[in-house]
Design a protein around this motif. Structure first.
Motif, PDB file in Angstrom:
ATOM      1  N   ALA A   1       0.818  -1.225   0.000  1.00 49.09           N
ATOM      2  CA  ALA A   1       0.000   0.000   0.000  1.00 49.09           C
ATOM      3  C   ALA A   1       0.846   1.266   0.000  1.00 49.09           C
ATOM      4  N   LEU A   2       2.068   1.180  -0.500  1.00 48.96           N
ATOM      5  CA  LEU A   2       2.947   2.349  -0.481  1.00 48.96           C
ATOM      6  C   LEU A   2       2.345   3.513  -1.258  1.00 48.96           C
ATOM      7  N   ASP A   3       1.778   3.225  -2.434  1.00 55.47           N
ATOM      8  CA  ASP A   3       1.205   4.290  -3.258  1.00 55.47           C
ATOM      9  C   ASP A   3       0.074   5.004  -2.535  1.00 55.47           C
ATOM     10  N   LEU A   4      -0.752   4.231  -1.828  1.00 50.76           N
ATOM     11  CA  LEU A   4      -1.900   4.826  -1.151  1.00 50.76           C
ATOM     12  C   LEU A   4      -1.449   5.775  -0.041  1.00 50.76           C
ATOM     13  N   HIS A   5      -0.493   5.339   0.759  1.00 47.34           N
ATOM     14  CA  HIS A   5      -0.002   6.190   1.840  1.00 47.34           C
ATOM     15  C   HIS A   5       0.696   7.434   1.285  1.00 47.34           C
ATOM     16  N   ASP A   6       1.529   7.239   0.294  1.00 44.96           N
ATOM     17  CA  ASP A   6       2.279   8.362  -0.267  1.00 44.96           C
ATOM     18  C   ASP A   6       1.347   9.387  -0.899  1.00 44.96           C
ATOM     19  N   GLN A   7       0.432   8.935  -1.732  1.00 50.07           N
ATOM     20  CA  GLN A   7      -0.439   9.868  -2.434  1.00 50.07           C
ATOM     21  C   GLN A   7      -1.433  10.543  -1.492  1.00 50.07           C
ATOM     22  N   LEU A   8      -1.870   9.835  -0.459  1.00 45.29           N
ATOM     23  CA  LEU A   8      -2.763  10.458   0.515  1.00 45.29           C
ATOM     24  C   LEU A   8      -2.021  11.533   1.302  1.00 45.29           C
ATOM     25  N   GLN A   9      -0.763  11.266   1.655  1.00 47.22           N
ATOM     26  CA  GLN A   9       0.053  12.290   2.322  1.00 47.22           C
ATOM     27  C   GLN A   9       0.227  13.513   1.435  1.00 47.22           C
ATOM     28  N   ARG A  10       0.486  13.307   0.145  1.00 51.30           N
ATOM     29  CA  ARG A  10       0.678  14.422  -0.774  1.00 51.30           C
ATOM     30  C   ARG A  10      -0.590  15.277  -0.866  1.00 51.30           C
ATOM     31  N   ALA A  11      -1.748  14.602  -0.919  1.00 53.56           N
ATOM     32  CA  ALA A  11      -3.011  15.311  -1.076  1.00 53.56           C
ATOM     33  C   ALA A  11      -3.484  15.966   0.217  1.00 53.56           C
ATOM     34  N   ARG A  12      -3.006  15.454   1.364  1.00 52.88           N
ATOM     35  CA  ARG A  12      -3.486  15.936   2.661  1.00 52.88           C
ATOM     36  C   ARG A  12      -2.304  16.368   3.522  1.00 52.88           C
ATOM     37  N   PRO A  13      -1.781  17.575   3.331  1.00 50.72           N
ATOM     38  CA  PRO A  13      -0.624  18.008   4.110  1.00 50.72           C
ATOM     39  C   PRO A  13      -0.880  18.084   5.606  1.00 50.72           C
ATOM     40  N   ASP A  14      -2.155  18.109   6.004  1.00 52.46           N
ATOM     41  CA  ASP A  14      -2.490  18.158   7.427  1.00 52.46           C
ATOM     42  C   ASP A  14      -2.360  16.798   8.096  1.00 52.46           C
ATOM     43  N   VAL A  15      -2.363  15.727   7.303  1.00 59.14           N
ATOM     44  CA  VAL A  15      -2.379  14.377   7.857  1.00 59.14           C
ATOM     45  C   VAL A  15      -0.988  13.948   8.305  1.00 59.14           C
ATOM     46  N   VAL A  16      -0.911  13.394   9.505  1.00 61.50           N
ATOM     47  CA  VAL A  16       0.325  12.814  10.041  1.00 61.50           C
ATOM     48  C   VAL A  16       0.223  11.290  10.100  1.00 61.50           C
ATOM     49  N   GLY A  17      -0.877  10.782  10.653  1.00 61.96           N
ATOM     50  CA  GLY A  17      -1.047   9.343  10.803  1.00 61.96           C
ATOM     51  C   GLY A  17      -2.076   8.788   9.835  1.00 61.96           C
ATOM     52  N   ILE A  18      -1.754   7.628   9.228  1.00 62.78           N
ATOM     53  CA  ILE A  18      -2.682   6.928   8.341  1.00 62.78           C
ATOM     54  C   ILE A  18      -2.702   5.460   8.779  1.00 62.78           C
ATOM     55  N   ALA A  19      -3.859   5.007   9.257  1.00 55.97           N
ATOM     56  CA  ALA A  19      -3.960   3.660   9.810  1.00 55.97           C
ATOM     57  C   ALA A  19      -4.877   2.781   8.971  1.00 55.97           C
ATOM     58  N   HIS A  20      -4.374   1.604   8.621  1.00 55.18           N
ATOM     59  CA  HIS A  20      -5.213   0.584   7.991  1.00 55.18           C
ATOM     60  C   HIS A  20      -4.707  -0.773   8.462  1.00 55.18           C
TER      61      HIS A  20
END
Length: 274
Positions: free
Chosen positions: A109-128
């Motif tokens: 899921a590297l692409d999902l985490h990376d692209q979500l971080q790029r789109a959401r600069p406010d996000v620090v943690g992403i849990a799945h």
């Protein structure tokens, strides 16, 4: 006198037996903040292990690096959640390469985490991670309803993602990772809970703590839904939007609710800090 950044439930600032802190404190020392995020990330994996959120080698929880903000920290493939410590964590760059740490990288899921971080600069943690109740609930293709105070926290902050059947303009099917990634990020948008139909839950947060607490709360809410609707038809109250806390307050309460869990797990399992 303790400072606001001395983050333990026992050391929060208060006066007249009232909490005087109303927002998540910011750490101006970025290297100290890096260590802070890694410690909370390792603690979260230990807590997830206790809650039964680990299924084989599936699941990932990332924390944005505060120094190299395009990078994130993630668990290595195959190390049991119950054994993860700070030293196990890997730092991954925007090309999906490990730039710090030693271990096998879970590339699922590297692409999902990376692209979500790029789109959401406010996000620090992403849990799945693969909580049982969240996975079962996701098969219903529904959002959480405000049948409890806990599930009501997700009203207007959740979305469903349906992967199967996705097609690009040229007719390509959803197996194309680029198509899935773009659709995933666009669907997630500014929400903090995504129900991936037939797969499970994703949560985000402006801190590692709030992302972790949201996942715990979401899986618990999924369990409540499965039980309540199996027993009958729960009463669905009408909520007044004017009574809803702001996003900032939601972040604060998510962070705050994580602190007792942090205090307990770090006392019981201090090796997670190694």
């Amino acid at each position: 006198m303790t400072t606001a950044f001395d983050q333990s439930i026992y050391r929060l600032p208060y006066a007249d037996n009232r909490l005087t802190l109303g927002a998540v404190p910011k750490n101006p020392d970025l290297l100290a903040e890096r260590l802070h995020r890694k410690q909370r990330l390792a603690a979260s994996y230990r807590l997830f292990a206790e809650l039964g959120f680990e299924v084989g080698v599936a699941g990932h929880f990332t924390a944005r690096d505060p120094v190299e903000t395009g990078h994130y920290w993630i668990n290595p493939l195959g190390v049991p959640f119950s054994q993860i410590s700070v030293s196990h964590l890997l730092r991954v760059d925007q090309d999906g390469k490990v730039v710090e740490g030693d271990g096998v990288l879970n590339t699922s899921a590297l692409d999902l985490h990376d692209q979500l971080q790029r789109a959401r600069p406010d996000v620090v943690g992403i849990a799945h991670v693969h909580g049982f109740h969240g996975r079962v609930f996701s098969s219903l293709g529904r959002l959480l309803q405000p049948i409890t105070a806990e599930s009501a926290a997700f009203v207007d902050d959740q979305v469903i993602f349906v992967r199967h059947g996705l097609r690009a303009a040229d007719g390509r099917l959803e197996q194309d990772r680029e198509i899935v990634t773009r659709a995933f990020v666009e669907t997630f948008a500014e929400h903090n809970l995504l129900v991936w139909q037939n797969h499970g839950l994703w949560t985000t947060g402006q801190t590692v703590e709030s992302a972790a607490w949201r996942f715990i709360q979401a899986d618990d809410s999924a369990r409540a839904h499965l039980l309540a609707f199996a027993a009958g038809q729960p009463v669905i109250p009408e909520l007044d939007p004017a009574d809803a806390p702001s996003r900032e307050r939601h972040e604060f309460f998510g962070w705050l609710n994580f602190l007792p869990l942090w205090d307990r797990i770090v006392r019981e399992q201090p090796d997670l800090l190694e």
